[in-house]
Design a protein around this motif. Structure first.
Motif, PDB file in Angstrom:
ATOM      1  N   LYS A  17       0.817  -1.219   0.000  1.00 22.82           N
ATOM      2  CA  LYS A  17       0.000   0.000   0.000  1.00 22.82           C
ATOM      3  C   LYS A  17       0.845   1.260   0.000  1.00 22.82           C
ATOM      4  O   LYS A  17       0.510   2.234  -0.663  1.00 22.82           O
ATOM      5  CB  LYS A  17      -0.931   0.014   1.216  1.00 22.82           C
ATOM      6  CG  LYS A  17      -2.040  -0.987   1.142  1.00 22.82           C
ATOM      7  CD  LYS A  17      -2.935  -0.891   2.365  1.00 22.82           C
ATOM      8  CE  LYS A  17      -4.068  -1.881   2.309  1.00 22.82           C
ATOM      9  NZ  LYS A  17      -4.968  -1.754   3.465  1.00 22.82           N
ATOM     10  N   SER A  55      -8.106  -0.843 -14.301  1.00 22.82           N
ATOM     11  CA  SER A  55      -7.412   0.201 -13.540  1.00 22.82           C
ATOM     12  C   SER A  55      -5.906   0.082 -13.708  1.00 22.82           C
ATOM     13  O   SER A  55      -5.378  -0.951 -14.102  1.00 22.82           O
ATOM     14  CB  SER A  55      -7.792   0.132 -12.064  1.00 22.82           C
ATOM     15  OG  SER A  55      -7.441  -1.105 -11.522  1.00 22.82           O
ATOM     16  N   PRO A  71     -11.233   0.740 -10.353  1.00 20.79           N
ATOM     17  CA  PRO A  71     -10.573   1.644  -9.403  1.00 20.79           C
ATOM     18  C   PRO A  71     -11.354   1.859  -8.111  1.00 20.79           C
ATOM     19  O   PRO A  71     -10.756   1.915  -7.032  1.00 20.79           O
ATOM     20  CB  PRO A  71     -10.452   2.961 -10.185  1.00 20.79           C
ATOM     21  CG  PRO A  71     -10.486   2.562 -11.613  1.00 20.79           C
ATOM     22  CD  PRO A  71     -11.360   1.355 -11.676  1.00 20.79           C
ATOM     23  N   ASP A  72     -12.682   1.945  -8.182  1.00 23.07           N
ATOM     24  CA  ASP A  72     -13.467   2.153  -6.962  1.00 23.07           C
ATOM     25  C   ASP A  72     -13.391   0.941  -6.030  1.00 23.07           C
ATOM     26  O   ASP A  72     -13.353   1.093  -4.806  1.00 23.07           O
ATOM     27  CB  ASP A  72     -14.916   2.521  -7.272  1.00 23.07           C
ATOM     28  CG  ASP A  72     -15.631   1.502  -8.135  1.00 23.07           C
ATOM     29  OD1 ASP A  72     -14.966   0.798  -8.912  1.00 23.07           O
ATOM     30  OD2 ASP A  72     -16.868   1.407  -8.028  1.00 23.07           O
ATOM     31  N   THR A  75      -9.998   1.110  -4.372  1.00 21.49           N
ATOM     32  CA  THR A  75     -10.011   2.162  -3.355  1.00 21.49           C
ATOM     33  C   THR A  75     -10.692   1.675  -2.085  1.00 21.49           C
ATOM     34  O   THR A  75     -10.217   1.928  -0.979  1.00 21.49           O
ATOM     35  CB  THR A  75     -10.715   3.420  -3.888  1.00 21.49           C
ATOM     36  OG1 THR A  75     -10.044   3.846  -5.081  1.00 21.49           O
ATOM     37  CG2 THR A  75     -10.696   4.530  -2.873  1.00 21.49           C
ATOM     38  N   LYS A  76     -11.806   0.958  -2.240  1.00 15.91           N
ATOM     39  CA  LYS A  76     -12.498   0.398  -1.070  1.00 15.91           C
ATOM     40  C   LYS A  76     -11.604  -0.582  -0.330  1.00 15.91           C
ATOM     41  O   LYS A  76     -11.590  -0.611   0.901  1.00 15.91           O
ATOM     42  CB  LYS A  76     -13.795  -0.284  -1.495  1.00 15.91           C
ATOM     43  CG  LYS A  76     -14.875   0.683  -1.885  1.00 15.91           C
ATOM     44  CD  LYS A  76     -16.115  -0.051  -2.347  1.00 15.91           C
ATOM     45  CE  LYS A  76     -17.143   0.921  -2.892  1.00 15.91           C
ATOM     46  NZ  LYS A  76     -18.291   0.212  -3.473  1.00 15.91           N
ATOM     47  N   GLU A  79      -9.064   1.311   1.728  1.00 15.81           N
ATOM     48  CA  GLU A  79      -9.632   1.958   2.907  1.00 15.81           C
ATOM     49  C   GLU A  79     -10.065   0.973   3.980  1.00 15.81           C
ATOM     50  O   GLU A  79     -10.131   1.329   5.141  1.00 15.81           O
ATOM     51  CB  GLU A  79     -10.813   2.836   2.494  1.00 15.81           C
ATOM     52  CG  GLU A  79     -10.389   4.014   1.637  1.00 15.81           C
ATOM     53  CD  GLU A  79     -11.552   4.759   1.029  1.00 15.81           C
ATOM     54  OE1 GLU A  79     -12.700   4.257   1.100  1.00 15.81           O
ATOM     55  OE2 GLU A  79     -11.325   5.836   0.473  1.00 15.81           O
TER      56      GLU A  79
END
Length: 93
Positions: A17, A55, A71-72, A75-76, A79
């Motif tokens: 990350k 992505s 990509p979403d 991203t999840k 996070e």
């Protein structure tokens, strides 16, 4: 779960990350340009397993990682603490 802070980018491929600078949509003009330049300079890593590239991840080393996950969704995963593999993410066409 891994003790290292990693992101699963699909098909058991992982990226640390802390190395990720940007996650982009693969269809944008900038992403296509970055992809082409990375390929020319041998810095392109294809983690799609032959699936459609959704992505593009830019790493701090200058490498570009191609992923079949949106990509979403990536991203999840970044996070959340859970970085499990979702089959629905990897099997979408």
């Amino acid at each position: 779960m891994s003790s290292f802070p990693v992101l699963n980018v699909g098909f058991s491929n992982i990226v640390f990350k802390e190395k990720i600078l940007v996650i982009m949509q693969a269809e944008s003009a900038g992403a296509k340009r970055l992809r082409s330049e990375a390929k020319d300079h041998l810095r392109l890593i294809d983690a799609t397993q032959g699936r459609k590239t959704r992505s593009l991840l830019v790493l701090d080393s200058g490498h570009i990682v191609l992923s079949a996950i949106r990509p979403d969704s990536l991203t999840k995963r970044l996070e959340s603490a859970d970085n499990s593999i979702g089959m629905e993410d990897e099997e979408e066409d």
